[in-house]
Design a protein around this motif. Structure first.
Motif, mmCIF file in Angstrom:
data_model
loop_
_atom_site.group_PDB
_atom_site.id
_atom_site.type_symbol
_atom_site.label_atom_id
_atom_site.label_comp_id
_atom_site.label_asym_id
_atom_site.label_seq_id
_atom_site.Cartn_x
_atom_site.Cartn_y
_atom_site.Cartn_z
ATOM 1 N N LEU A 1 -10.034 -6.097 -15.531
ATOM 2 C CA LEU A 1 -10.088 -7.062 -14.434
ATOM 3 C C LEU A 1 -9.125 -6.672 -13.316
ATOM 4 C CD1 LEU A 1 -11.380 -9.651 -13.445
ATOM 5 C CD2 LEU A 1 -9.568 -10.918 -14.582
ATOM 6 N N LYS A 2 -7.957 -6.160 -13.685
ATOM 7 C CA LYS A 2 -6.990 -5.686 -12.682
ATOM 8 C C LYS A 2 -7.570 -4.519 -11.901
ATOM 9 C CE LYS A 2 -3.238 -6.780 -15.796
ATOM 10 N NZ LYS A 2 -2.214 -6.208 -16.640
ATOM 11 N N THR A 3 -8.177 -3.592 -12.619
ATOM 12 C CA THR A 3 -8.790 -2.436 -11.969
ATOM 13 C C THR A 3 -9.927 -2.874 -11.056
ATOM 14 O OG1 THR A 3 -8.233 -1.077 -13.879
ATOM 15 C CG2 THR A 3 -9.891 -0.210 -12.384
ATOM 16 N N LEU A 4 -10.744 -3.795 -11.527
ATOM 17 C CA LEU A 4 -11.859 -4.293 -10.725
ATOM 18 C C LEU A 4 -11.363 -4.967 -9.447
ATOM 19 C CD1 LEU A 4 -14.929 -4.682 -10.593
ATOM 20 C CD2 LEU A 4 -14.597 -6.858 -11.752
ATOM 21 N N LEU A 5 -10.291 -5.715 -9.536
ATOM 22 C CA LEU A 5 -9.721 -6.379 -8.363
ATOM 23 C C LEU A 5 -9.246 -5.359 -7.330
ATOM 24 C CD1 LEU A 5 -8.826 -9.080 -7.064
ATOM 25 C CD2 LEU A 5 -6.636 -8.748 -8.188
ATOM 26 N N ILE A 6 -8.569 -4.321 -7.778
ATOM 27 C CA ILE A 6 -8.073 -3.299 -6.858
ATOM 28 C C ILE A 6 -9.233 -2.526 -6.239
ATOM 29 C CG2 ILE A 6 -6.755 -1.143 -6.731
ATOM 30 C CD1 ILE A 6 -4.841 -2.391 -8.809
ATOM 31 N N VAL A 7 -10.229 -2.182 -7.053
ATOM 32 C CA VAL A 7 -11.392 -1.456 -6.532
ATOM 33 C C VAL A 7 -12.159 -2.325 -5.535
ATOM 34 C CG1 VAL A 7 -13.624 -0.463 -7.178
ATOM 35 C CG2 VAL A 7 -11.584 0.101 -8.483
ATOM 36 N N ALA A 8 -12.266 -3.620 -5.808
ATOM 37 C CA ALA A 8 -12.946 -4.525 -4.877
ATOM 38 C C ALA A 8 -12.211 -4.567 -3.534
ATOM 39 C CB ALA A 8 -13.041 -5.928 -5.480
ATOM 40 N N PHE A 9 -10.885 -4.624 -3.570
ATOM 41 C CA PHE A 9 -10.103 -4.574 -2.335
ATOM 42 C C PHE A 9 -10.413 -3.290 -1.572
ATOM 43 C CE2 PHE A 9 -7.223 -8.113 -3.124
ATOM 44 C CZ PHE A 9 -6.738 -8.404 -1.857
ATOM 45 N N LEU A 10 -10.424 -2.160 -2.276
ATOM 46 C CA LEU A 10 -10.674 -0.877 -1.624
ATOM 47 C C LEU A 10 -12.079 -0.805 -1.021
ATOM 48 C CD1 LEU A 10 -8.931 1.522 -4.154
ATOM 49 C CD2 LEU A 10 -8.134 0.890 -1.867
ATOM 50 N N VAL A 11 -13.063 -1.360 -1.704
ATOM 51 C CA VAL A 11 -14.432 -1.371 -1.179
ATOM 52 C C VAL A 11 -14.506 -2.189 0.103
ATOM 53 C CG1 VAL A 11 -16.773 -2.217 -1.644
ATOM 54 C CG2 VAL A 11 -15.569 -0.885 -3.364
ATOM 55 N N VAL A 12 -13.863 -3.345 0.113
ATOM 56 C CA VAL A 12 -13.872 -4.187 1.321
ATOM 57 C C VAL A 12 -13.129 -3.493 2.460
ATOM 58 C CG1 VAL A 12 -13.115 -6.397 2.278
ATOM 59 C CG2 VAL A 12 -14.141 -6.304 0.013
ATOM 60 N N ARG B 1 -9.128 -4.744 8.414
ATOM 61 C CA ARG B 1 -8.858 -3.623 7.520
ATOM 62 C C ARG B 1 -7.367 -3.439 7.304
ATOM 63 N NH1 ARG B 1 -7.287 1.613 7.654
ATOM 64 N NH2 ARG B 1 -7.051 1.526 9.885
ATOM 65 N N ILE B 2 -6.608 -3.525 8.380
ATOM 66 C CA ILE B 2 -5.158 -3.374 8.275
ATOM 67 C C ILE B 2 -4.567 -4.521 7.465
ATOM 68 C CG2 ILE B 2 -3.008 -3.397 9.593
ATOM 69 C CD1 ILE B 2 -4.550 -1.870 11.793
ATOM 70 N N ALA B 3 -5.030 -5.739 7.717
ATOM 71 C CA ALA B 3 -4.523 -6.899 6.970
ATOM 72 C C ALA B 3 -4.851 -6.775 5.481
ATOM 73 C CB ALA B 3 -5.114 -8.183 7.539
ATOM 74 N N LEU B 4 -6.052 -6.318 5.160
ATOM 75 C CA LEU B 4 -6.417 -6.133 3.753
ATOM 76 C C LEU B 4 -5.597 -5.027 3.103
ATOM 77 C CD1 LEU B 4 -10.281 -6.491 4.038
ATOM 78 C CD2 LEU B 4 -8.766 -7.959 2.700
ATOM 79 N N SER B 5 -5.333 -3.957 3.833
ATOM 80 C CA SER B 5 -4.526 -2.859 3.293
ATOM 81 C C SER B 5 -3.105 -3.319 3.007
ATOM 82 C CB SER B 5 -4.506 -1.681 4.266
ATOM 83 O OG SER B 5 -5.796 -1.167 4.462
ATOM 84 N N VAL B 6 -2.516 -4.046 3.940
ATOM 85 C CA VAL B 6 -1.166 -4.567 3.735
ATOM 86 C C VAL B 6 -1.163 -5.567 2.578
ATOM 87 C CG1 VAL B 6 0.662 -5.970 4.780
ATOM 88 C CG2 VAL B 6 -0.401 -4.130 6.087
ATOM 89 N N GLY B 7 -2.186 -6.417 2.519
ATOM 90 C CA GLY B 7 -2.291 -7.375 1.425
ATOM 91 C C GLY B 7 -2.402 -6.693 0.070
ATOM 92 N N ILE C 1 -1.273 -3.668 -0.717
ATOM 93 C CA ILE C 1 0.033 -3.075 -1.020
ATOM 94 C C ILE C 1 1.000 -4.146 -1.520
ATOM 95 C CG2 ILE C 1 2.057 -1.971 0.019
ATOM 96 C CD1 ILE C 1 0.039 -0.437 1.818
ATOM 97 N N LEU C 2 1.027 -5.294 -0.862
ATOM 98 C CA LEU C 2 1.900 -6.382 -1.295
ATOM 99 C C LEU C 2 1.495 -6.916 -2.673
ATOM 100 C CD1 LEU C 2 2.375 -8.346 2.043
ATOM 101 C CD2 LEU C 2 4.008 -6.837 0.904
ATOM 102 N N ILE D 1 3.670 -5.205 -9.863
ATOM 103 C CA ILE D 1 4.650 -4.342 -10.519
ATOM 104 C C ILE D 1 5.939 -5.121 -10.767
ATOM 105 C CG2 ILE D 1 6.133 -2.314 -10.176
ATOM 106 C CD1 ILE D 1 3.745 -1.012 -8.719
ATOM 107 N N TYR D 2 6.382 -5.887 -9.786
ATOM 108 C CA TYR D 2 7.616 -6.669 -9.918
ATOM 109 C C TYR D 2 7.513 -7.705 -11.038
ATOM 110 C CZ TYR D 2 11.439 -9.812 -8.700
ATOM 111 O OH TYR D 2 12.560 -10.600 -8.744
ATOM 112 N N MET D 3 6.354 -8.362 -11.129
ATOM 113 C CA MET D 3 6.172 -9.408 -12.140
ATOM 114 C C MET D 3 5.860 -8.831 -13.524
ATOM 115 S SD MET D 3 6.657 -12.229 -10.519
ATOM 116 C CE MET D 3 5.961 -13.503 -11.522
#
Length: 72
Positions: A5-16, A45-51, A53-54, A60-62
């Motif tokens: 699910l984590k991988t799917l979430l990251i891949v979905a962000f990248l697709v968008v 696109r920039i907002a999604l990329s920054v989002g 990364i955050l 990672i922090y949590m």
């Protein structure tokens, strides 16, 4: 949360992100600078990329995901 699910979430962000990049290119070619659709698509696109990364930094922090080195 499962690893898939984590991988799917990251891949979905990248697709968008890639989708908005393509939309920006399309609008740039079609509109010829008469509208602000190109700027809006690239701003999203920039907002999604920054989002993304955050989100990865927060995960990672949590401790939700753990980074690893090459081959690790």
């Amino acid at each position: 949360m499962s690893d898939s699910l984590k991988t799917l979430l990251i891949v979905a962000f990248l697709v968008v992100i890639v989708w908005n990049l393509g939309a920006g290119l399309y609008y740039m070619l079609v509109d010829k600078g008469t509208t602000k659709r190109t700027v809006n698509a690239l701003t999203k696109r920039i907002a999604l990329s920054v989002g993304l990364i955050l989100l990865i930094g927060l995960a990672i922090y949590m401790g939700w995901i753990t980074p690893h080195g090459v081959g690790g």
